[in-house]
Structure formats: structure tokens, C-alpha cells
Design an enzyme around this catalytic site. Structure first.
Site, PDB file in Angstrom:
ATOM      1  N   SER A 235       0.833  -1.201   0.000  1.00  0.00           N
ATOM      2  CA  SER A 235       0.000   0.000   0.000  1.00  0.00           C
ATOM      3  C   SER A 235       0.866   1.248   0.000  1.00  0.00           C
ATOM      4  O   SER A 235       1.885   1.307   0.691  1.00  0.00           O
ATOM      5  CB  SER A 235      -0.904   0.011   1.244  1.00  0.00           C
ATOM      6  OG  SER A 235      -1.599   1.234   1.369  1.00  0.00           O
ATOM      7  N   HIS A 237      -0.897   4.074   0.687  1.00  0.00           N
ATOM      8  CA  HIS A 237      -1.922   4.880   1.357  1.00  0.00           C
ATOM      9  C   HIS A 237      -2.796   5.611   0.327  1.00  0.00           C
ATOM     10  O   HIS A 237      -3.189   6.758   0.519  1.00  0.00           O
ATOM     11  CB  HIS A 237      -1.281   5.887   2.313  1.00  0.00           C
ATOM     12  CG  HIS A 237      -2.052   6.070   3.594  1.00  0.00           C
ATOM     13  ND1 HIS A 237      -1.727   5.426   4.761  1.00  0.00           N
ATOM     14  CD2 HIS A 237      -3.141   6.813   3.885  1.00  0.00           C
ATOM     15  CE1 HIS A 237      -2.561   5.782   5.715  1.00  0.00           C
ATOM     16  NE2 HIS A 237      -3.445   6.606   5.199  1.00  0.00           N
ATOM     17  N   ARG A 240      -1.683   9.036  -0.851  1.00  0.00           N
ATOM     18  CA  ARG A 240      -1.858  10.199   0.016  1.00  0.00           C
ATOM     19  C   ARG A 240      -0.629  10.527   0.869  1.00  0.00           C
ATOM     20  O   ARG A 240      -0.648  11.506   1.620  1.00  0.00           O
ATOM     21  CB  ARG A 240      -3.082   9.992   0.918  1.00  0.00           C
ATOM     22  CG  ARG A 240      -4.382  10.019   0.129  1.00  0.00           C
ATOM     23  CD  ARG A 240      -5.582   9.720   0.990  1.00  0.00           C
ATOM     24  NE  ARG A 240      -5.895  10.752   1.959  1.00  0.00           N
ATOM     25  CZ  ARG A 240      -6.537  11.887   1.700  1.00  0.00           C
ATOM     26  NH1 ARG A 240      -6.919  12.173   0.457  1.00  0.00           N
ATOM     27  NH2 ARG A 240      -6.816  12.752   2.648  1.00  0.00           N
ATOM     28  N   ASP A 268      -3.810  -2.735  -1.616  1.00  0.00           N
ATOM     29  CA  ASP A 268      -4.835  -1.747  -1.934  1.00  0.00           C
ATOM     30  C   ASP A 268      -4.276  -0.781  -2.968  1.00  0.00           C
ATOM     31  O   ASP A 268      -3.132  -0.899  -3.405  1.00  0.00           O
ATOM     32  CB  ASP A 268      -5.345  -1.028  -0.677  1.00  0.00           C
ATOM     33  CG  ASP A 268      -4.297  -0.121  -0.028  1.00  0.00           C
ATOM     34  OD1 ASP A 268      -3.241   0.148  -0.628  1.00  0.00           O
ATOM     35  OD2 ASP A 268      -4.541   0.329   1.107  1.00  0.00           O
ATOM     36  N   GLY A 269      -5.118   0.173  -3.379  1.00  0.00           N
ATOM     37  CA  GLY A 269      -4.665   1.172  -4.336  1.00  0.00           C
ATOM     38  C   GLY A 269      -5.161   0.920  -5.740  1.00  0.00           C
ATOM     39  O   GLY A 269      -4.632   0.070  -6.448  1.00  0.00           O
ATOM     40  N   GLY A 270      -6.204   1.638  -6.152  1.00  0.00           N
ATOM     41  CA  GLY A 270      -6.692   1.552  -7.525  1.00  0.00           C
ATOM     42  C   GLY A 270      -7.662   0.430  -7.806  1.00  0.00           C
ATOM     43  O   GLY A 270      -8.098   0.260  -8.948  1.00  0.00           O
ATOM     44  N   VAL A 271      -8.033  -0.354  -6.799  1.00  0.00           N
ATOM     45  CA  VAL A 271      -8.981  -1.455  -7.009  1.00  0.00           C
ATOM     46  C   VAL A 271     -10.394  -0.877  -6.979  1.00  0.00           C
ATOM     47  O   VAL A 271     -10.814  -0.292  -5.976  1.00  0.00           O
ATOM     48  CB  VAL A 271      -8.815  -2.538  -5.932  1.00  0.00           C
ATOM     49  CG1 VAL A 271      -9.831  -3.664  -6.152  1.00  0.00           C
ATOM     50  CG2 VAL A 271      -7.395  -3.087  -5.941  1.00  0.00           C
ATOM     51  N   GLY A 291     -10.703   1.382  -0.521  1.00  0.00           N
ATOM     52  CA  GLY A 291     -10.979   2.515   0.345  1.00  0.00           C
ATOM     53  C   GLY A 291     -12.026   3.472  -0.179  1.00  0.00           C
ATOM     54  O   GLY A 291     -13.200   3.400   0.192  1.00  0.00           O
TER      55      GLY A 291
END
Length: 340
Positions: A235, A237, A240, A268-271, A291
Site C-alpha cells: 500500500s 496509502h 496520500r 490496496d490502491g486503484g482497485v 478505500g
């Protein structure tokens, strides 16, 4: 309620900071902070979405027959309906709009995730209530959730772990990269970068599985595992904490290669879709965290919106598995995708 109605409701409640774009890709919200944007130029946020979409393609194969598709995953001694979890997000009224409080958001994602057969991670922030409100939501949800601690000093972490243990969650996480957030300087107690030795001390302080979030290199992954982490989250974040970074999908394969097949890796990130979930699994993840789209779902429909979005993801993942002849998650392997 339909998912389209969820989006329409959210668009009204989240304006002007979040436009609930057709694709949540960091372009329209560039520079909107407080707000959903990435740090600086928002390039890392945008790269997370763009690289996964543009460079990872599914290999269609419909010769596998009409067997059932099993999306279940076993973690923490429990079986979940799909390898999809709600990522930790805090400071909801500060980041988005005051039309929703942190506590209302926590309740929505915890209840909606449980109804859909998955888990939500609790968020956090610079103030004490940002830790206690998600924890109380997990308590009221029967421990069905994962609290996320900030990278405070080790003695503070140990004290709060006692409170975490009292709600009997499946595990606990720490987003070690949150020390780089723009509001990190406002935190009391302060958020501090962590060493391997400090992570080891935290892991040894409890019997709960420890999930280290904020891993973007093979070396960092190996440090977390040596320290005793049950799992890592690849990740940045959501873009961010650092501008001009690589996407999580780009670094995921090399991290998987470095830590071996037995290590639990979340990403995570872009899913955004079930197809994106499929891609991340084929690149080496065991499960994904999502997120911003879950924030939209919560604003637009509360717990029902969270459940609806999850069911949409599950249907899309099942369709991707069908069109690539994968009967189970174990069959979603690297040969099911092509990098272009």
C-alpha cells in the site's frame, strides 16, 4: 435501493470535495485536500488506477465448463465470502463532508461488510476519538472487524493493544506509512516512523495477528515478516503519503517473489471492480483492500450501500473467474493475465 441510487445519493452528500466520478481515478479531485485527492500532484493516486487498468489484462478462456466459482477465502481461522476487505479510512467529515461522522461511517462499513460476508478495517486519525470510535464499532459488531493503530511510540501502542484485545477482533493492523500524512504533525500522540526492532516489539506484545500496512518494497516486506507480522499490505496509502510513486500493482509481483508463496499479502490502491480484484490476485495478492469507493457507498446508502457495492464486486469477480476458467481463488494465477 440500487447501486446507481447509492451513487446518486453520494454525489449530493459529498459535493463539492468528491464528485463521485464514473471512475475514481484522482484526476477530477487533483489538489483537493482536505478531500479525497492524493498528495501533491496526485500522480501516485492516478498511477494506482491507471497502471492496473492499462497494463494488466485478463486472458479469456471459456473452455473450462460451467462449474461453480468458489470465491471464499480462509483467514484468521474464519472463512469469508470473498477476498475483499474495506480499507481503513478515518477523519471522514474532515476529508469529505460533515454530512457523515466518523462513527456513522464506522457503523456503516462494519455492518455492511459483515452482511456481505467480508471484513472492514477500522480507520484512525490524530486524535484519541479517531482510535476509540472504530474500536467501539467493532465491539458492537461482535468483534467482526480489524482495528488499525497508528504508528505511535511503542509504549503507547502497547497500552492501546490492551484495549484492542478487549474487543476480541480477528487481528489488528498498523498503517506505518501514515506518519507521512499531511495531518501527521497534528497527531497527539505523534505518529512516528517504525524500525524492524520496534515492529518486532509490537508483534511480541500480543497474541493477535499483526498486519503491517504500507509496504512498497521487497526489503520492507522482509523486515515486517522478520518482525513477526502475520500479513503485510502492499500500500502507498492511496497515493496520500508520497507523490510520484510507483503503483501498488507494479511492485506487488516482486514483493510476492521475495517473500514466497506462504506469506499472506493484501494490497490496496486503484482497485475499483471485481476485475481489478482478479488482477491483483493474479499478480500475487491473497486479498485486496478498497478505500474510497466504500466511502462513496457509505455516504450513498449506509450499511446497505456498503453491502450493495460488495455484492457488485463479488458478481464481477465471479464473472472474471468464469471468463478465465478459474473455479477457485487458487486457480487465479499469473498465467490468467497478461502485462502489456
Amino acid at each position: 435501493m440500487t447501486y446507481q441510487e447509492v451513487l446518486e445519493n453520494a454525489r449530493k452528500r459529498m459535493a463539492p470535495r468528491c464528485r463521485v466520478c464514473p471512475e475514481c481515478n484522482g484526476i477530477a479531485c487533483k489538489g483537493v485536500m482536505p478531500g479525497p485527492a492524493g498528495k501533491g500532484t496526485s500522480r501516485t493516486f492516478q498511477r494506482n488506477v491507471a497502471w492496473l487498468g492499462e497494463h494488466v489484462k485478463l486472458e479469456m478462456d471459456v473452455t473450462g465448463g460451467n462449474q461453480e466459482r468458489n470465491m471464499e477465502i480462509s483467514l484468521f481461522g474464519e472463512t469469508f465470502a470473498a477476498p475483499i476487505f474495506v480499507a481503513p479510512i478515518g477523519l471522514i467529515p474532515y476529508t469529505y463532508t460533515e454530512d457523515m461522522t466518523d462513527r456513522l461511517y464506522c457503523d456503516a462499513v462494519m455492518l455492511g461488510a459483515k452482511a456481505a460476508g467480508i471484513l472492514a478495517f477500522g480507520g484512525g486519525g490524530p486524535k484519541a476519538e479517531n482510535f476509540y470510535e472504530p474500536l467501539e464499532a467493532i465491539r458492537e459488531n461482535g468483534g467482526w472487524g480489524i482495528p488499525t493503530l497508528k504508528p505511535w511510540a511503542v509504549d503507547v501502542v502497547k497500552e492501546r493493544l490492551k484495549e484492542v484485545e478487549a474487543v476480541h477482533p480477528f487481528a489488528f493492523a498498523m498503517d506505518i506509512d501514515s506518519a507521512g500524512l499531511p495531518h501527521a504533525g497534528l497527531a497527539n500522540p505523534p505518529m512516528l516512523l517504525k524500525t524492524e526492532e520496534e515492529l518486532r516489539e509490537i508483534a511480541a506484545a500480543t497474541d493477535l495477528p499483526f498486519i503491517v500496512k504500507g509496504i512498497m518494497t521487497a526489503e520492507a516486506a522482509q523486515k515486517a515478516l522478520r518482525a513477526g507480522a502475520y500479513a503485510i499490505v502492499v500500500s502507498n496509502h492511496g497515493g496520500r503519503v508520497m507523490d510520484y510513486g510507483l503503483s501498488t500493482a507494479e511492485v506487488l509481483p516482486e514483493i510476492r517473489a521475495a517473500v514466497g508463496a506462504d506469506t499472506k499479502i493484501f494490497v490496496d490502491g486503484g482497485v475499483r471492480t471485481g476485475e481489478d480484484v482478479f488482477k491483483m490476485l493474479a499478480l500475487g495478492a491473497d486479498a485486496v483492500l478498497i478505500g474510497r469507493p466504500y466511502v462513496i457507498a457509505a455516504y450513498g446508502g449506509g450499511a446497505e450501500g456498503v453491502q450493495l457495492y460488495t455484492e457488485k464486486l463479488k458478481a464481477e469477480l465471479k464473472d472474471a473467474m468464469t471468463m478465465t476458467s478459474c473455479k477457485s481463488l487458487q486457480e487465479i494465477t499469473r498465467d490468467k493475465i497478461r502485462l502489456v
